[in-house]
Design a protein around this motif. Structure first.
Motif, short mmCIF file in Angstrom:
data_model
loop_
_atom_site.label_atom_id
_atom_site.label_comp_id
_atom_site.label_asym_id
_atom_site.label_seq_id
_atom_site.Cartn_x
_atom_site.Cartn_y
_atom_site.Cartn_z
N TYR A 56 0.86 -1.18 0.00
CA TYR A 56 0.00 0.00 0.00
C TYR A 56 0.89 1.22 0.00
O TYR A 56 1.87 1.29 0.74
CB TYR A 56 -0.88 -0.01 1.26
N SER A 89 -2.61 0.04 -4.17
CA SER A 89 -2.78 -1.08 -3.26
C SER A 89 -2.92 -2.37 -4.04
O SER A 89 -3.58 -2.40 -5.09
CB SER A 89 -4.02 -0.87 -2.38
N HIS A 98 -13.80 4.30 0.02
CA HIS A 98 -14.19 3.01 -0.56
C HIS A 98 -12.96 2.25 -1.07
O HIS A 98 -12.85 1.02 -0.89
CB HIS A 98 -15.19 3.24 -1.69
N PHE A 99 -12.04 2.97 -1.70
CA PHE A 99 -10.83 2.33 -2.23
C PHE A 99 -9.99 1.76 -1.10
O PHE A 99 -9.47 0.63 -1.19
CB PHE A 99 -10.02 3.34 -3.04
N ASN A 100 -9.82 2.52 -0.02
CA ASN A 100 -9.02 2.04 1.11
C ASN A 100 -9.65 0.79 1.73
O ASN A 100 -8.94 -0.08 2.26
CB ASN A 100 -8.87 3.12 2.17
N ALA A 101 -10.98 0.70 1.67
CA ALA A 101 -11.67 -0.44 2.28
C ALA A 101 -11.69 -1.66 1.37
O ALA A 101 -11.61 -2.80 1.86
CB ALA A 101 -13.10 -0.05 2.65
N THR A 102 -11.76 -1.44 0.05
CA THR A 102 -11.97 -2.57 -0.86
C THR A 102 -10.91 -2.72 -1.95
O THR A 102 -10.82 -3.77 -2.58
CB THR A 102 -13.33 -2.41 -1.57
N GLY A 103 -10.11 -1.65 -2.21
CA GLY A 103 -9.16 -1.68 -3.31
C GLY A 103 -9.81 -1.51 -4.66
O GLY A 103 -9.17 -1.73 -5.70
N GLU A 104 -11.06 -1.05 -4.69
CA GLU A 104 -11.80 -0.92 -5.94
C GLU A 104 -12.19 0.53 -6.17
O GLU A 104 -12.49 1.27 -5.23
CB GLU A 104 -13.06 -1.78 -5.92
#
Length: 560
Positions: free
Chosen positions: A265, A279, A331-337
């Protein structure tokens, strides 16, 4: 028509565009030439103009006058948008999956731990050890132990105009077996196997000699704590470790292997409101294989260290002044999406990076008395290294950068662009060599480069001593240099440097790519040899070495 023009006295200079446009065909222009102007493939140009290329009468007319394609002066062509691989700069990943440095390190300690110093990396490492010997092994020829090792390292170094602060930790539990036959020093063997975890936390601050205390104030998940221009990198890896060593009357061998994988990350504060985040998963394989001497007081092993690393990250830049950008960041930090066209989000891509290195090492371990122990892991030469980075954009196009360095030779950075169908856009290929004009021979390196770049007009030019010089060739320029080297090889003889670079073992001409790699691999192992090689090509390309009529080598020169 969207047609940026540069006033250079020779008419407009066309550039790749993010939107479709039109173009009027000039006299004797070919499909390949027009495609090159706009950073697209000839096939893409043909597919965008079926009304012309599917017309049988036009094809017949073209064949009658010896043309491959049915386009003529005055035709209006539809120009498709260039791929994102062309209109966007290639991205790079700051993450390297393997651990360890290509510089020498030294340690001292005892059975309970040691301290290690790596002057090249600017790091200090503390290692603690615990050993447990299961009961009931008295008299056994094979002895078993359980070893637990933990280490913590910190380094502070100036690199590429930045200050890098890194903290690395690792722990491993090993089952160790040791035994021997035939009396003292006859046949001995030792093997261990175990599992561990290691992690790194790195902060890269813009500018050299920054206060390392700044790193302690940063929360990588709170962008307000990250200074503008700074990058934070974190990674963790679970790994398996195996070691095998043995000897027969002091003649010994050692093999050490680590195989790990984990997650990386990184976050970069681009400006006051934007952050770039990466990430994804990573893998690493590291192996030392050596042979030498093992004796009562230690061992000396000469061998090779090989490292392979791979990472595959998703990346995006978030506008934190935009509520949608804030939500996408969380959302990206939580899911990588993250979706490509999300408001407040830009530069969405996937980045795959593959690293390799190979280097000769001398590893020595000495136990002078009691439990005291001294170790040295000495780099015997500069490593052969390669880094390959592939950026895949949402439209399916790809930018690929390949960086290779052979020992102390000048490094080569090759950049290639591909459309969504995987077809390379050759007009966008570039070859970059980085030359250092510092040191005792720096002034002579600068003079030879100026001489080659000017075609013998002057040894004084844009290049001076004590500079970093980037020499960049387009595909057309590299093709011209390849031909010049071919001619110089004929002039100077079959065993000259230009001839060896421009031909294979059978004497056949090589491709531009093979020629560029040969330049990076064969030009006398240093900056002076590289500059001398270009000088010799310039000198011999006219076919007559006695005349001293130098040919200009066409290339882009940037200095810093």
């Amino acid at each position: 028509m969207n047609m940026p023009a540069i006033d250079g006295g020779g008419g407009p200079v066309y550039q790749p565009q993010t939107q479709p446009s039109t173009y009027k065909v000039g006299y004797n222009e070919t499909v390949a030439e027009i495609a090159d102007k706009f950073g697209i493939t000839p096939q893409a140009l043909r597919e965008a103009n079926p009304q012309l290329f599917s017309d049988k009468a036009r094809r017949d007319e073209a064949r009658m006058i010896g043309q491959t394609d049915p386009i003529f002066h005055g035709d209006d062509l539809n120009i498709p948008a260039a791929p994102q691989s062309v209109t966007h700069d290639p991205m790079s990943s700051p993450y390297k999956a393997t651990h360890g440095a290509p510089t020498s390190e030294y340690s001292a300690g005892n059975a309970n731990g040691n301290i290690t110093w790596n002057p090249g990396a600017g790091s200090v490492k503390l290692t603690g050890k615990l050993e447990h010997t299961p009961a009931g092994q008295d008299g056994n020829k094979v002895q078993f132990k359980v070893k637990a090792e933990g280490e913590l390292a910190m380094s502070i170094a100036n690199k590429n105009g930045n200050t890098e602060i890194q903290v690395t930790g690792a722990e491993v539990t090993l089952l160790n077996a040791k035994g021997g036959v035939g009396g003292k020093n006859a046949i001995e063997g030792e093997a261990s196997s175990g599992e561990g975890f290691r992690a790194r936390y790195k902060v890269i601050l813009p500018g050299e000699n920054q206060n390392p205390a700044t790193a302690a104030t940063i929360n990588p998940f709170d962008p307000t704590t990250i200074p503008k221009g700074a990058t934070v990198i974190m990674d963790g890896q679970d790994y398996q470790q195996t070691e095998l060593a043995g000897s027969f009357r002091h003649i010994g061998f050692e093999t050490k292997i680590k195989d790990g994988e984990g997650v990386s990350y990184s976050v970069t504060k681009v400006d006051d409101t934007h952050v770039q985040v990466m990430s994804g998963p990573n893998k690493a394989f590291e192996a030392f294989n050596g042979a030498g001497l093992r004796f009562d007081k230690g061992s000396v092993m000469l061998g090779r260290q090989d490292n392979l690393g791979e990472s595959n990250v998703r990346t995006a830049t978030f506008d934190l002044a935009n509520p949608d950008g804030q939500a996408a960041y969380a959302h990206f930090n939580a899911t990588g999406e993250v979706a490509h066209q999300t408001p407040g989000v830009s530069d969405v891509a996937s980045i795959e990076r593959f690293d390799f290195s190979s280097q000769g090492r001398l590893q020595a371990k000495i136990k002078p008395f009691g439990s005291a122990e001294f170790k040295a892991d000495i780099a015997l030469n500069s490593p052969n290294t390669g880094t390959f980075t592939q950026t895949t954009y949402p439209d399916g196009s790809v930018a690929l950068t390949s960086q290779v360095k052979y020992g102390d030779n000048v490094p080569l950075n090759l950049t290639q662009r591909f459309d969504a169908q995987g077809t390379e856009i050759l007009s966008e290929r570039t070859y970059e060599f980085t030359v250092n004009t510092g040191g005792a021979n720096g002034a002579n390196v600068a003079k030879m480069l100026n001489w080659a770049a000017s075609g013998g007009a002057s040894q004084d030019g844009a290049i001076h001593a004590n500079q970093t010089v980037k020499l960049t060739f387009t595909e057309a320029q590299m093709s011209a240099l390849n031909r010049q080297a071919d001619k110089a090889g004929d002039t100077l003889g079959g065993m000259s440097q230009p001839s060896l670079m421009a031909h294979d073992y059978d004497g056949n001409s090589v491709s531009n790519y093979q020629f560029s790699v040969s330049m990076a691999r064969n030009l006398n192992q240093n900056d002076y040899g590289f500059a001398k090689g270009l000088f010799e090509i310039s000198d011999g390309a006219d076919g007559n070495i006695a005349k001293r009529n130098y040919e200009r080598i066409d290339m882009d020169v940037k200095t810093s």
